[in-house]
Design a protein around this motif. Structure first.
Motif, short mmCIF file in Angstrom:
data_model
loop_
_atom_site.label_atom_id
_atom_site.label_comp_id
_atom_site.label_asym_id
_atom_site.label_seq_id
_atom_site.Cartn_x
_atom_site.Cartn_y
_atom_site.Cartn_z
N GLY A 58 0.79 -1.22 0.00
CA GLY A 58 0.00 0.00 0.00
C GLY A 58 0.82 1.27 0.00
O GLY A 58 0.36 2.32 -0.46
N CYS A 59 2.05 1.19 0.53
CA CYS A 59 2.88 2.40 0.63
C CYS A 59 4.26 2.21 0.01
O CYS A 59 5.08 3.14 0.03
CB CYS A 59 3.03 2.83 2.08
SG CYS A 59 3.84 1.60 3.13
N GLY A 60 4.53 1.01 -0.49
CA GLY A 60 5.84 0.76 -1.07
C GLY A 60 6.93 0.58 -0.04
O GLY A 60 8.11 0.56 -0.37
N GLY A 61 6.53 0.49 1.23
CA GLY A 61 7.50 0.23 2.27
C GLY A 61 7.94 1.45 3.06
O GLY A 61 8.70 1.32 4.02
N ASN A 62 7.44 2.64 2.70
CA ASN A 62 7.88 3.82 3.46
C ASN A 62 6.94 4.17 4.62
O ASN A 62 7.24 5.06 5.42
CB ASN A 62 8.07 5.04 2.54
CG ASN A 62 6.76 5.47 1.85
OD1 ASN A 62 5.66 5.14 2.29
ND2 ASN A 62 6.90 6.20 0.75
N GLY A 63 5.80 3.46 4.74
CA GLY A 63 4.91 3.65 5.88
C GLY A 63 3.97 4.83 5.78
O GLY A 63 3.19 5.10 6.70
N ALA A 64 4.01 5.57 4.67
CA ALA A 64 3.18 6.77 4.50
C ALA A 64 1.95 6.47 3.65
O ALA A 64 1.97 5.57 2.81
CB ALA A 64 3.99 7.89 3.86
N GLU A 111 1.68 11.25 7.27
CA GLU A 111 0.43 10.53 7.55
C GLU A 111 0.66 9.04 7.30
O GLU A 111 1.18 8.66 6.26
CB GLU A 111 -0.70 11.05 6.67
CG GLU A 111 -2.06 10.46 7.02
CD GLU A 111 -3.20 11.06 6.20
OE1 GLU A 111 -4.33 10.55 6.33
OE2 GLU A 111 -2.95 11.99 5.43
N GLN A 112 0.28 8.22 8.27
CA GLN A 112 0.58 6.80 8.19
C GLN A 112 -0.27 6.07 7.16
O GLN A 112 -1.41 6.43 6.90
CB GLN A 112 0.36 6.14 9.56
CG GLN A 112 1.38 6.53 10.61
CD GLN A 112 1.15 5.77 11.90
OE1 GLN A 112 0.11 5.15 12.11
NE2 GLN A 112 2.14 5.82 12.80
N CYS A 116 -0.59 -0.84 6.59
CA CYS A 116 0.41 -1.38 7.53
C CYS A 116 0.52 -0.55 8.80
O CYS A 116 1.40 -0.82 9.63
CB CYS A 116 1.78 -1.44 6.85
SG CYS A 116 2.44 0.18 6.38
N THR A 117 -0.38 0.46 8.95
CA THR A 117 -0.39 1.37 10.11
C THR A 117 0.99 2.00 10.35
O THR A 117 1.44 2.15 11.48
CB THR A 117 -0.86 0.66 11.39
OG1 THR A 117 0.04 -0.41 11.71
CG2 THR A 117 -2.26 0.11 11.23
N GLY A 118 1.66 2.34 9.27
CA GLY A 118 2.92 3.07 9.38
C GLY A 118 4.15 2.21 9.55
O GLY A 118 5.27 2.72 9.56
#
Length: 249
Positions: A58-64, A111-112, A116-118
């Motif tokens: 969902g974020c590509g691994g950056n947690g955003a 913003e998370q 993955c909730t950030g």
């Protein structure tokens, strides 16, 4: 200086590349693999399932959120590293460490990610086929490169997976190194008068042992070469067909 400057520089650059590779590599996964004593004796092929962390889709691994709700870390300028110069006498010593603000990632999340909730990672199942050699024992391990956690750093390598042997306790044998201990309970009158007993082995054959009259309780009998094989011993080598050092007692 005498033509050695280039080689020293190359060596220093190689060290820097190795250090960077180690810093950006994903974490190591440790997996315990139970093996029976028979599997340790014969060697075993195992299909092992385990779990590792992969970068969130969902974020590509950056947690955003959507991978875009981020900004570059102002502390390290996005490098993920902080450099300090420490003066000692007339010399300046350069010290590089992981950035404390972004924890080495180089970005700050605004913003998370809701997936993955950030955390930037999700649990994923991996499967590997392993060959454990003959004679393997507890705490020995097989390492599979690039099978561990995915790196959180862009262009970072995936970590390793380490598969550690845990020998399952056997019903009748206790392993001590490559030797096997077997306790045989016999009647008191057999100790006094003497008898003949059959002793099992890990390779499936029985051996007869003569217990002499007036044998004391706790006496040890040694059957040479009937224990566990040496590590990586060929499957073609059988007890009695090789030097005693190839097998324990």
């Amino acid at each position: 200086m005498g033509g050695t400057g280039a080689s020293i520089r190359e060596m220093f650059e190689q060290m820097q590349r190795a250090q960077y590779k180690e810093r950006t590599k994903g974490g190591t996964v440790q997996v315990v693999v139970p093996l029976t004593l028979e599997e340790c004796y014969n060697g075993a092929n195992k299909t092992v399932e385990y779990y590792y962390q992969k970068n969130c889709g969902g974020c590509g691994g950056n947690g955003a959120k959507d991978g875009n709700a981020i900004h570059t870390c102002t502390t390290c300028g996005g490098s993920g590293q902080q450099t300090q110069f420490i003066q000692k006498g007339f010399h300046h010593i350069q010290h590089t460490s992981t950035c404390g603000s972004c924890r080495g990632v180089g970005i700050i999340i605004d913003e998370q990610c809701s997936v993955c909730t950030g955390r930037g990672v999700q649990s994923s199942k991996g499967v590997v086929n392993l060959r454990f050699p003959r004679g393997v024992e507890s705490n020995q391990a097989i390492t599979q490169s690039m099978c561990g956690h995915e790196s959180r750093i862009p262009d970072g390598e995936r970590g390793d997976a380490v598969f550690i042997v845990e020998e399952v306790p056997h019903e009748i044998f206790k392993r001590v190194g490559n030797s096997l201990l077997y306790k045989n309970k016999i009647k008191y009158e057999d100790l006094v008068l003497g008898t003949t007993i059959e002793v099992p082995s890990i390779h499936g054959k029985f051996t007869k042992i003569v217990v002499e009259p007036k044998t004391k309780n706790g006496k040890l009998f040694r059957l040479k070469g009937h224990g566990m094989p040496a590590l990586n011993l060929s499957q073609n080598v059988k007890p009695g067909s090789a030097p005693d050092s190839a097998f324990g007692d």
